[in-house]
Scaffold this active site. Sequence first.
Site: not given
Ligand code: ADP
Ligand code: F6P
Length: 322
Positions: A15, A76, A107, A129, A131, A133, A175
């Site tokens: 995000g 993503r 994360d 982020t 959040d 978090d 979320r």
């Molecule tokens: P955030 O980084 O905000 O937590 P996501 O959880 O959607 O958001 O992760 C962002 C991107 O990081 C994912 O779309 C994917 O490309 C990569 N990613 C997430 N989890 C993994 C994983 N276990 N191993 C490798 N890449 C990952």
């Molecule tokens: O960036 C964090 C966040 O805003 C969360 O609070 C929310 O659940 C999520 O992203 C929604 O993101 P998207 O709809 O882009 O997956």
Amino acid sequence: MAKEIKTVGVLTSGGDAPGMNAAIRAVVRTALARGLKVKGIKKGYQGLLNEEIIDMEARSVSEIIQRGGTILGTARCLEFKTPEGQKKGADICRKHKIDGIVVIGGDGSYRGAQALSRNGINTIGLPGTIDLDIACTDYTIGFDTAVNTAMNAIDKVKDTSSSHERCSIIEVMGRHAGYIALWCGIANGAEDILLPEKYDFNEQTIINNIIANRKKGKTHHIIINAEGIGHSTSMARRIEAATGIETRATILGYMQRGGSPTAKDRFYASIMGAYAVDIMLQGKTNRVVGYRDGKFTDFDIESALNMEKNIDEYQFEVAQLL
Ligand code: ADP
Ligand code: F6P
């Protein structure tokens, strides 16, 4: 011996968050100042796999510190969760002579960074982020702007809510985490705060609270509900039916992720971006930058991912008390 870094890549993932541009700018300009080349990778790991890679100069990041979103774009990418995708990403880095990457995200993005590091590309993560978090840090890029945006919006809803003597449920983002709700709860003087980490789903308590406040002569009743609990519209219907008081739901949504970053987000994101480049030059890899106890610092990604973060009990108690 530490791998020599000549070219640094930078990407934003997951995000978006206000302040990501300030971080990108700091990475680019610090790296250039240290004599490195810089490549911008568009649209997160998806852009890496698609080889959407551009050269970045000092001027590429002019006039972006005040802009919301991310100039590199974000995405993503499911393919990057597979070992094949991760190896392909590392091979593409080698093809473009990228020795290390600064990953700005949450994360999930750190797990991708960890995978790249295992595949021989040095990586440093920055906490991006709204959040708040991420367990290893007291600050995440974007939270300050988002919480101020939400606070200002809630003040406005409160004005009309008071005029009409209504109850208002305002849903803020988060979320899995209730930090925006907690902060707005205190900053907006809300009557009820519903956090995913704490809420017991007992609506009767809220209803009793509304009735008691109305008897005391309060003209409004603001309930801040975190996205993780959701269902604000149906909650409003049930509360109106039970209390006889007009109740409206407002879902703030994505407006909280946009907008010009606050001074704090610009400042912290800038320091973190510079810090990421400097620790990479010290030979560090597989690390995430955090801000803790008043200092910028860094942690091993695995241990950062294993840390836990909980809503501060005292802050929650004060929020309810006030
Ligand atoms: P955030 O980084 O905000 O937590 P996501 O959880 O959607 O958001 O992760 C962002 C991107 O990081 C994912 O779309 C994917 O490309 C990569 N990613 C997430 N989890 C993994 C994983 N276990 N191993 C490798 N890449 C990952
Ligand atoms: O960036 C964090 C966040 O805003 C969360 O609070 C929310 O659940 C999520 O992203 C929604 O993101 P998207 O709809 O882009 O997956």
